[in-house]
Design an enzyme around this catalytic site. Sequence first.
Site, mmCIF file in Angstrom:
data_model
loop_
_atom_site.group_PDB
_atom_site.id
_atom_site.type_symbol
_atom_site.label_atom_id
_atom_site.label_comp_id
_atom_site.label_asym_id
_atom_site.label_seq_id
_atom_site.Cartn_x
_atom_site.Cartn_y
_atom_site.Cartn_z
ATOM 1 N N LYS A 108 0.850 -1.198 0.000
ATOM 2 C CA LYS A 108 0.000 0.000 0.000
ATOM 3 C C LYS A 108 0.878 1.236 0.000
ATOM 4 C CE LYS A 108 -4.534 0.591 0.484
ATOM 5 N NZ LYS A 108 -5.480 -0.436 0.058
ATOM 6 N N GLY A 220 -20.212 6.902 4.001
ATOM 7 C CA GLY A 220 -19.184 7.313 3.028
ATOM 8 C C GLY A 220 -19.794 7.380 1.645
ATOM 9 N N GLY A 222 -17.832 8.331 -1.318
ATOM 10 C CA GLY A 222 -16.785 8.476 -2.338
ATOM 11 C C GLY A 222 -17.056 7.473 -3.447
ATOM 12 N N ASN A 223 -16.014 7.052 -4.158
ATOM 13 C CA ASN A 223 -16.221 6.118 -5.277
ATOM 14 C C ASN A 223 -16.934 4.855 -4.816
ATOM 15 O OD1 ASN A 223 -15.939 4.876 -7.898
ATOM 16 N ND2 ASN A 223 -14.273 3.679 -7.023
ATOM 17 N N GLY A 225 -18.595 4.153 -1.852
ATOM 18 C CA GLY A 225 -19.895 4.374 -1.221
ATOM 19 C C GLY A 225 -20.978 4.742 -2.227
HETATM 20 N N1 GLU Z 1 -7.393 -0.011 -3.277
HETATM 21 C C1 GLU Z 1 -8.126 -1.233 -3.515
HETATM 22 C C2 GLU Z 1 -8.115 -2.116 -2.278
HETATM 23 O O1 GLU Z 1 -7.901 -1.666 -1.195
HETATM 24 C C3 GLU Z 1 -7.661 -1.957 -4.758
HETATM 25 C C4 GLU Z 1 -6.224 -2.309 -4.813
HETATM 26 C C5 GLU Z 1 -5.761 -2.778 -6.189
HETATM 27 O O2 GLU Z 1 -6.560 -2.838 -7.101
HETATM 28 O O3 GLU Z 1 -4.576 -3.064 -6.278
HETATM 29 O O4 GLU Z 1 -8.417 -3.278 -2.347
#
Ligand code: GLU
Length: 418
Positions: A108, A220, A222-223, A225
């Site tokens: 992340k 929420g 956002g995208n 929610g």
């Molecule tokens: N940000 C999304 C998650 O937390 C997707 C991560 C991704 O597609 O690599 O699962």
Amino acid sequence: MNLMVESNLFESVKKNLCSCSADLALDENIEALLKTPRREVSVAIPVRMDTGKIQVFQSFRVQYNDALGPMKGGIRYHPDETIDTIRGLAAIMTWKCALHDLPLGGAKGGVICNPKALSERELERLSRSYVQEMFPYIGPDRDIPAPDVYTDARVMAWMMDEYSRIAGKTIFGSFTGKPVLLGGSEGRGEATALGGWYAIREAMHRRERDFSGITVAVQGFGNVGAHAALLGQELFGARVVAVSDSRGAIYNPDGLAVRDLVEHKKKTGSVIRFPGATNIPGEEILTLPVDVLIPAALENTITSRNADQVRAAVVAEFANGPTSHEADEILFGSGITVLPDILVNAGGVIVSHFEMIQNFTMDHWDRNKVARKLEGKMVGSFKTVSDLAENNNVSLRKAAYTLAVGRVAGAMRLRGWA
Ligand code: GLU
């Protein structure tokens, strides 16, 4: 419980891990490795602002574990970002990919910034600088970033372009969640919410509860929610009675017209003051009497402070880490079904994996194919986790962690890491 400790996401994730380590009979060296990020990159990035001045942004990429394959996970832009939150989120990505049998590890990234206060050009310079700093550590066979909180397809397009410029050739497979015109997958934008709804439907069927017309509250907007509310109403026949964002919540027990609400948020910047709905304090959304509560914002929403007030039959974690370890035990004790993040919100990374396959094979799948394959994955994983939870009489989270951590530990053993 000290709320500071309870609300440390990485600590909470490690407690979830410990709760299944005895069942898995984990070797102590493996367990120690599983509790430690493999690599952490932390960079202070100087960015020239529109005023001509330089501002420095602290940025991270935590590469948690790559036993099962190249690492995968989003990049967040948030003013309250911390390295410990990113560590917890990177661990969650590791278990999520393993649980759904993706040949990927977990990572992340994050930048401490307020994206709402940056101009489009400043955002682009920051995104390109992030890639310049992280270039040696990321790439299609190392670590493939994607969108997350306050990042989107536009940011991924800049980042993929910057990566490709440095490499001297276009490398679509370096990022996922890109625009469809630039190697993105159909259906990636709504994938997390769509995958989540497949899992909610399976959970309702399994509990022999009527699925049609279920009432839903979405925390929420956002995208994730907004898509959760929209797809819930239009594709799954749910009655969305409440939604919230950072400014407050709205409630109408007869249901909200979600498409109009999306327009209202676009126009006014918030869901509050929506005609026909009552404004309520933001945190009250968690305690409404609904069939399904969908936390779709940030981590640490449900803690030991408010868990005993939750009145939903099912909590579906579309966000990552919205329930602390302590709150999870309270919900389990109250007979509330929690669909854990690593199970229910994996639609995003599953379609990211589809996007990688399309990039590597120079192919383009239509929306139906993406949705069909996503449904197959979600239904399959839900059944495997539910069967284990029922057989062992444990929560879905414990069953999901047992399966996921068991797979990562198995790969580490085969690779001779401990
Ligand atoms: N940000 C999304 C998650 O937390 C997707 C991560 C991704 O597609 O690599 O699962």
